[in-house]
Design an enzyme around this catalytic site. Structure first.
Site, PDB file in Angstrom:
ATOM      1  CG  ASN A 134       1.561  16.888  34.648  1.00 26.50           C
ATOM      2  OD1 ASN A 134       0.477  16.021  35.379  1.00 26.50           O
ATOM      3  ND2 ASN A 134       2.478  16.267  33.719  1.00 26.50           N
ATOM      4  CG  ASP A 173      -0.002  14.330  28.801  1.00 25.01           C
ATOM      5  OD1 ASP A 173       0.022  14.408  27.931  1.00 25.01           O
ATOM      6  OD2 ASP A 173      -0.263  12.859  29.364  1.00 25.01           O
ATOM      7  CE  LYS A 230     -11.462  31.700  44.404  1.00 26.74           C
ATOM      8  NZ  LYS A 230     -11.732  32.357  46.562  1.00 26.74           N
ATOM      9  N   PRO A 281      -1.139  19.894  23.469  1.00 33.05           N
ATOM     10  CG  PRO A 281       0.477  22.242  22.982  1.00 33.05           C
ATOM     11  CD  PRO A 281      -1.373  21.633  22.988  1.00 33.05           C
ATOM     12  CG  ASP A 282       3.480  14.896  22.807  1.00 32.13           C
ATOM     13  OD1 ASP A 282       4.427  15.104  22.579  1.00 32.13           O
ATOM     14  OD2 ASP A 282       3.150  13.855  22.869  1.00 32.13           O
ATOM     15  CE  LYS A 308       4.746   7.227  28.281  1.00 31.86           C
ATOM     16  NZ  LYS A 308       5.241   7.387  29.386  1.00 31.86           N
ATOM     17  CE  LYS A 317       5.021  10.987  23.727  1.00 32.68           C
ATOM     18  NZ  LYS A 317       5.169  11.999  24.311  1.00 32.68           N
TER      19      LYS A 317
HETATM   20  N1  CTP Z   1       5.424  14.974  25.784  1.00 37.01           N
HETATM   21  C1  CTP Z   1       5.364  16.244  25.347  1.00 37.01           C
HETATM   22  N2  CTP Z   1       4.045  17.421  25.280  1.00 37.01           N
HETATM   23  C2  CTP Z   1       2.646  16.417  26.336  1.00 37.01           C
HETATM   24  C3  CTP Z   1       3.550  15.307  26.798  1.00 37.01           C
HETATM   25  C4  CTP Z   1       4.112  15.045  26.854  1.00 37.01           C
HETATM   26  O1  CTP Z   1       6.250  17.006  24.935  1.00 37.01           O
HETATM   27  N3  CTP Z   1       2.325  17.746  26.164  1.00 37.01           N
HETATM   28  C5  CTP Z   1       7.460  14.556  26.497  1.00 37.01           C
HETATM   29  C6  CTP Z   1       7.341  14.727  27.783  1.00 37.01           C
HETATM   30  O2  CTP Z   1       8.157  16.324  28.036  1.00 37.01           O
HETATM   31  C7  CTP Z   1       8.287  13.072  28.109  1.00 37.01           C
HETATM   32  C8  CTP Z   1       7.832  12.523  26.807  1.00 37.01           C
HETATM   33  O3  CTP Z   1       6.925  13.716  25.807  1.00 37.01           O
HETATM   34  O4  CTP Z   1       9.839  13.476  26.649  1.00 37.01           O
HETATM   35  C9  CTP Z   1       6.985  11.813  27.219  1.00 37.01           C
HETATM   36  O5  CTP Z   1       5.960  12.259  28.754  1.00 37.01           O
HETATM   37  P1  CTP Z   1       4.604  11.123  28.977  1.00 37.01           P
HETATM   38  O6  CTP Z   1       3.762  12.213  30.117  1.00 37.01           O
HETATM   39  O7  CTP Z   1       5.683  10.583  29.802  1.00 37.01           O
HETATM   40  O8  CTP Z   1       3.833  10.681  27.547  1.00 37.01           O
HETATM   41  P2  CTP Z   1       2.994  11.360  27.296  1.00 37.01           P
HETATM   42  O9  CTP Z   1       2.917  10.601  26.276  1.00 37.01           O
HETATM   43  O10 CTP Z   1       1.884  11.921  28.412  1.00 37.01           O
HETATM   44  O11 CTP Z   1       2.149   9.441  28.222  1.00 37.01           O
HETATM   45  P3  CTP Z   1       1.168   8.998  29.623  1.00 37.01           P
HETATM   46  O12 CTP Z   1       0.500  10.357  30.118  1.00 37.01           O
HETATM   47  O13 CTP Z   1       0.455   8.581  28.335  1.00 37.01           O
HETATM   48  O14 CTP Z   1       1.814   7.568  29.918  1.00 37.01           O
END
Ligand code: CTP
Length: 421
Positions: A222, A291, A301, A317-318, A349, A353
């Site tokens: 990202n 994500d 490679k 994992p989130d 969110k 979350k």
């Molecule tokens: N986050 C996380 N782990 C992930 C994805 C997101 O800890 N796998 C956390 C980020 O650090 C941030 C928050 O969740 O604080 C929101 O991240 P974002 O990428 O905007 O949200 P997503 O849930 O991934 O939603 P989307 O990409 O669909 O906008």
């Protein structure tokens, strides 16, 4: 005549006793002495017996320009300047590296050698840069000693987290000499005041991007420079928080006084966070976590001719949601980088979350990433605040003020509930 180069930096102490204990990090102590002397500070090195196993008095004398003191019973040195005189001479006593043994002695007022005697006899502030094996640092005895010393006004710089000389990974590495000197000079952001509304509270913070390997030379990532997360770490430290920064691959120096673990993938970030989040008061997810990751990373490679054109992806994992879902979850803060409908996405969110605060910003078209400035719209259940465009450091300070305030409210509400219950 004092040249411009050797003039004391205004905020550095004029006279420093540099204590050196017996740990492998002692090989870095001459560099601390050299950097202080270069900035016009008078440095008197005092080493313990075991320090001599790791670094020589000759090196320390050469860089400090003064004979090293190592004994209470050295009659020639005592005749020149007795240890009580030396204790009065010092504006600051800096012990780097400070071992677990040294911390234990200081915590209990022992004066077993010249260094600990000086600490007891001096009115100068004492600063410790601990260095030890991670298990020794995390041991309840060491943590108790640390708390005793903090309550007695001793300042801690570090330790940092990472690979250790013994092969372990974890907290216990001495901060780099440059960061120790910056913190003493208070010229780094984090070197400034280290007390405030988050005094003594533990904060775990993620920052930067993650990289999900496709093969040994390619990855999914990202856009994120990590600047906002690092500015937040410094701002948290400056109001007294004890900060652990879990950083993805970034090209940034660790702010002074911050422990740091470097990770690469979302899974590594998740695991590092969960190893350290128990008992922490506040968790902040500032990282731009990927994500999705390739379901299988190729060990070789992938050749252009043989490559499949489609990547099989699986969710990673989130990290933030997993912390917020813990039974005794800390106060949680997330970020949302959006290209449109900032308010709606951020509020969604916040609820999805189950977090306490979300800081949202508009990205794309040159906004947000890699820039030194940003604008944040901060939301929580009962309110919101717009932080207009400013430097990331200034925004970090304002966001930390909101976090401190909301955290205090949440703990007040929790104690009311438990009293009523
Ligand atoms: N986050 C996380 N782990 C992930 C994805 C997101 O800890 N796998 C956390 C980020 O650090 C941030 C928050 O969740 O604080 C929101 O991240 P974002 O990428 O905007 O949200 P997503 O849930 O991934 O939603 P989307 O990409 O669909 O906008």
């Amino acid at each position: 005549m004092t040249s411009e180069r050797t003039k004391p930096a205004t905020k550095l102490p004029r006279r420093v006793v540099l204590g050196v204990c017996g740990g492998i990090a002692a090989y870095k102590s001459p560099e601390i002495a050299r950097r202080l002397v270069e900035r016009g500070v008078e440095v008197q090195v005092v080493m313990t017996d075991s320090a001599a196993q790791f670094v020589t008095a000759t090196s320390l004398q050469a860089v400090s320009g003064r004979p090293v003191r190592d004994s209470l019973w050295d009659s020639a040195a005592e005749a020149a300047m007795g240890h009580i005189e030396l204790a009065r001479w010092a504006d600051k006593i800096v012990i780097a590296p400070a071992t677990a043994h040294c911390m234990a002695q200081l915590a209990h007022g022992s004066c077993a050698d010249l260094l600990t005697t000086l600490c007891l006899a001096s009115h100068a502030g004492v600063v410790l840069a601990p260095a030890m094996n991670q298990a020794m640092w995390l041991h309840p005895a060491t943590q108790r000693n640390r708390d005793l010393l903090v309550s007695a006004g001793v300042e801690f710089l570090g330790p940092a987290d990472g690979a250790q000389a013994c092969g372990d990974i974890g907290p216990g590495r001495m901060l780099e000499p440059i960061d120790i000197v910056a913190a003493l000079a208070h010229d780094g952001h984090a070197g400034a005041a280290v007390s405030g509304p988050l005094n003594g509270l533990r904060v775990v913070l993620t920052a930067g991007p993650t990289r999900e390997p496709i093969d040994p030379v390619r990855y999914i990532t990202n856009r994120s420079s990590g600047k906002m997360g690092f500015a937040l770490a410094a701002a948290l430290r400056s109001v007294g928080a004890d900060v652990l920064l879990v950083a993805g691959p970034v090209n940034l120096r660790t702010p002074a006084g911050i422990a740091r673990i470097d990770v690469e993938t979302a899974q590594e970030m998740h695991d590092a966070v969960h190893q350290h989040v128990a008992g922490c008061h506040i968790f902040i997810g500032c990282a731009a976590v990927a994500d999705y990751r390739p379901a299988e990373a190729s060990p070789h490679k992938i050749k252009r001719a043989s490559a499949e054109r489609a990547l099989q992806l699986e969710p990673s994992p989130d990290v933030l949601a997993s912390v917020a879902a813990l039974p005794n979850s800390p106060f949680t803060v997330g970020f949302a980088a959006e290209t449109d409908n900032v308010r709606a996405h951020a509020q969604q969110k916040l609820l999805a979350k189950q977090i306490d605060i979300i800081a949202a910003n508009l990205v794309g078209d040159g906004r947000g990433f890699d820039n030194d400035t940003n604008e944040l719209h901060v939301f929580w259940r009962e309110g919101e605040k717009l932080l207009p465009e400013a430097s990331k450091s200034a925004l970090a300070e304002q966001l930390v003020a909101i976090i401190s305030d909301r955290y205090a409210q949440s703990t007040r509400a929790a104690s009311m509930t438990s009293r009523v219950g």
